[in-house]
Motif scaffolding. Sequence first.
Motif, PDB file in Angstrom:
ATOM      1  N   ALA A 121     -57.556 -30.761   8.615  1.00  7.84           N
ATOM      2  CA  ALA A 121     -56.333 -30.680   7.691  1.00  7.84           C
ATOM      3  C   ALA A 121     -56.034 -32.193   7.415  1.00  7.84           C
ATOM      4  N   ALA A 122     -56.160 -33.366   8.312  1.00  9.39           N
ATOM      5  CA  ALA A 122     -55.906 -34.463   8.274  1.00  9.39           C
ATOM      6  C   ALA A 122     -56.956 -35.132   7.153  1.00  9.39           C
ATOM      7  N   ARG A 123     -57.886 -34.853   7.422  1.00 12.67           N
ATOM      8  CA  ARG A 123     -59.199 -35.113   6.274  1.00 12.67           C
ATOM      9  C   ARG A 123     -58.806 -34.787   4.940  1.00 12.67           C
ATOM     10  N   ASN A 124     -58.425 -33.421   4.828  1.00 17.01           N
ATOM     11  CA  ASN A 124     -57.988 -32.678   3.610  1.00 17.01           C
ATOM     12  C   ASN A 124     -56.909 -33.647   3.050  1.00 17.01           C
ATOM     13  N   LEU A 125     -55.884 -34.017   4.027  1.00 21.21           N
ATOM     14  CA  LEU A 125     -54.724 -34.870   3.287  1.00 21.21           C
ATOM     15  C   LEU A 125     -55.107 -36.285   2.926  1.00 21.21           C
ATOM     16  N   GLY A 126     -56.300 -36.500   3.237  1.00 18.89           N
ATOM     17  CA  GLY A 126     -56.852 -37.952   2.876  1.00 18.89           C
ATOM     18  C   GLY A 126     -56.903 -39.286   4.018  1.00 18.89           C
ATOM     19  N   ALA A 127     -56.954 -38.516   5.088  1.00 14.37           N
ATOM     20  CA  ALA A 127     -56.860 -39.455   6.180  1.00 14.37           C
ATOM     21  C   ALA A 127     -58.501 -39.586   6.601  1.00 14.37           C
ATOM     22  N   THR A 133     -57.901 -43.034  11.218  1.00 10.50           N
ATOM     23  CA  THR A 133     -56.633 -42.726  11.070  1.00 10.50           C
ATOM     24  C   THR A 133     -56.429 -41.237  11.762  1.00 10.50           C
TER      25      THR A 133
END
Lengths: 643, 338
Positions: free
Chosen positions: A508-514, A518
Amino acid sequence: MRTGTRWLKPANIFRLFGFGLFIYLFLGFMVLPNWNTLTQIFNTTVKTVDPATGLETVRRDPWAVIRFFFAGNMGKYVLNSLKLGVFLVVTVNIVGISIVLLTEYFDIRGARILRLGYMTTLIYSGVALVTGYLFLYDNNGILTTALVNAYPGMDKNWFSGFNAVMFTMTFACTSNHMLFLRNAIRSIDYNTVEAARNLGARPMKVLWKVVFPTLIPTLFSLTVMTFITGLCAMSAPTLLGYDSINPEIVRLAGSSIADEAFPQARAALLSIILALFTIILLTVLSAYERRGHYLSVSKTKARLVKQKIHNPVANALAHVYAYALFIIYMTPVVMIIIFSFQTYSAIRMKTLDLGNWTLLNYFGQADYSYLTSRGTYRVREGAVSGVFSNADTLGGIRTSFILSAIAAAAACVIVVVAVNYIFKRKKTGALVEYALLFPWLLPTILICYSYRTYFNSSDVWYVGNTNLYYMHNVRLLIIIAYTVTKLPFSLRMIKAAYYAIDDELEDAARNLGAGGLTTMLRVKLPIILPSVLAVFALNFNALFTEYDMSATFASSYGTTYAMVMQSMTREEGLYGFNVNASGRRAASTVFIMLLSGLVLYLVYGVGARDLGERLALRGKRRARRAKWAARLLPRKKAAGGSR
Amino acid sequence: MIRLENITVRFDRFTALDDISVQVNEGEFFTFLGPSGCGKTTTLRVIAGFIQPAAGRVMVRGRDITGVPIEERNIGIVFQSYALFPTMTVRDNIAFGLKIKKLPAAQIRDRVADIASKVDLSSDQLGKAVSQLSGGQQQRVAIARALVTEPAIICMDEPLSNLDAKLRVQLRNELKHMQQKFGITTIYVTHDQEEALTLSDRIAVFNKGVIEQVGTPNEVYNHSKTQFVCNFIGDINRLAEETCALMQLDPAKAHYIRLERVPVNPQPDARMALLRGTIKSREYYGMYIKYTVQTPQQAVRSIVRNDGISIYEPGQEVSLGLNPLNVMSYPLDEEESP
């Protein structure tokens, strides 16, 4: 060309640097010093004199130490340590299982108070605990004196040697049972107990056939760890007088070739023997763990309900046993607290002077006058001093505090970074994991002994040809040793916490650009932070009062709390100095208990609250403030109105 | 809008997706339906960029995004577990993607408030921890978090599977309503055929790493292209050889008839074959009643509307009407072929 620039990405450079640093630390501080110790055994030199010519020749004899081992009394230390390990397994398990069952499984009145008593070893351990026991049970200890006065026929030296070590360690080593066995028993699905009862099993049958099998994996681990603790015992045998391996290693390490035959090589041999036992036991443990555990397959686990003991006689006996153990656990703690507020004369007379309390063991200084052999009084200025007024005691506490905090934090940081890597890269991650578990194969004493001998030289190029066992450098050496020895435990605990992170959170974090960093800092780290803090607290508490490493590195530049405690035990009142050493020792123990308790509370109590609980508490505080404001405001308004 | 071209995914020797191609249109609610392990979530993860295909391309609005990193794809995801960050408040969860994009604080605040009102989250709820919300509220947070970054597509991986039956039906309707309100292209993964049929504009039915059929709910239900699809979607009777002979159906094929197309004690109809039998069992569903009738040819199941009058008891003699026009026929599987 394109591939070249890709390789120069900051992430890759960072990774490469990290790997380089890790290999440097692993080879430099785990492999090479210990390898040096191992080879010492086979580098023994012996002098021989030719009877014909009278000429003295020196030659290498790789088997000299081994022959010495079988010919001399070195085997006694090994056998004594084994005996201690075996007996401890029995006694610690009996007491450990009892206290967990009495507080978590059976319905015993006052279980919460009992639990607090049984858990005192979490804040009162190591050298503080041993000296506390000595204070009570020694041949001139408070309780022994009281008992001898009541029963004149009693042997006042009852608390020494094997019996004393067994007694002390039995109660000191149940901390792990209270932490891990308690968790295991609390995670039992109560529906399984109900099902067994429903199928006709009696309560004891349920305990034996349903509850115990689920505890076996934890009990097995605890048994192995207890055996290793017995084998590697240091502070209790040293202070209570029992010839086991570790104290002998420390003695030999400090001995010179002028005093006895090849002491360093003998110390190395004993260390290797300890290491072999540890390796065998840990191999057995890991093989057992690989066989798998009994896991609850229930999707709706029911919380364990405490079992009433219906037989009145059994119930009464269980209560008597529970409170007898409680008294054993609490007596040293209570006595230490009480006597920390008593005058030195009351402590010396081993009597409780209820009309004369003092804070002098904590704060301030006083002079001491004593009668000399010439019949004149002499005054020793400042001979009575409190923990916070005595430079030596305070210095020891400060040194231990700083060194333990740095090492506990360093171990956590190293392990968090490593675990993140281990979970990302399966193959190279496994190598990193084994490297971090490596110190577990070696007894603490071997690592410390190896450091002391290997780095006590200016020829180790990879530390800049600096002698790390020289003057202030020894503190760095202690920090490194503390950190290295805490890596395996930290890894096991933090890795377990990492398993709790749902893979989808990272997605989810990677999907949101992190990016990776981060995600690590803002998503994963906050989730595992309570566990990391718990590991930090446990490491810190253990290191603060540890004795083994301090004794091995004994140096005036690295005098830790444990060494100060030991010196206080030995030098009390000598030539009018350190007159209230016992009182100050008691006060410093109280201080350490408070500090350790505070750390545990902050970590387990405050740090373990999830965001929901924290927000709920914040809401309650706000409501309380608003309520007070509402109460005060009308008064102000009324006051304003009347004006 | 999204076009998957000949996608193949392998995990070691196991082929999870075998040369699949499918197109999802702009603004469409498109569902990947299939049993566990059929490759539907793998396909979703290929679109989102979590899995790199061994072969094939992922095209979005004519652009090949196969090699584009996850964070640059502009595809929102609602995960099966919602994957809400437990250490952040609802507000911080929703704002996470915007903060990563380093938007000004005022803009983040406004956009979070705007999306929260659209998904019916109050400002009070925004200050709560996710653990303090109900399952339905958590789902709305997950949707808000995925939508706030204004993605081109939103992917949902079984977002209703963790909820109880009643809430699932309620949220299913809300989900459809929200998708229509935002008009965003949605790819939805589920193994629940009822969910797929009620929500979707079109459905792709997956089986063992291949797509068996793509069509509207009506097409996949009433005109199932393969035996797998007709068996997987809805409840169905497979007609035995004796029944097929009675109805004069091609013996070289497998024949199926849906339960609701088998009336009990029907009005006489010349096109219908009648089978007589006794009620073997009865399952009561409230609005409907399902009967299993033992006939000399085979056991046949039938589902009929509960009118409160024509309710039959087990052991009672009844007749069943089978209309050949309602029969779906397929070539026999390899192992069934003589």
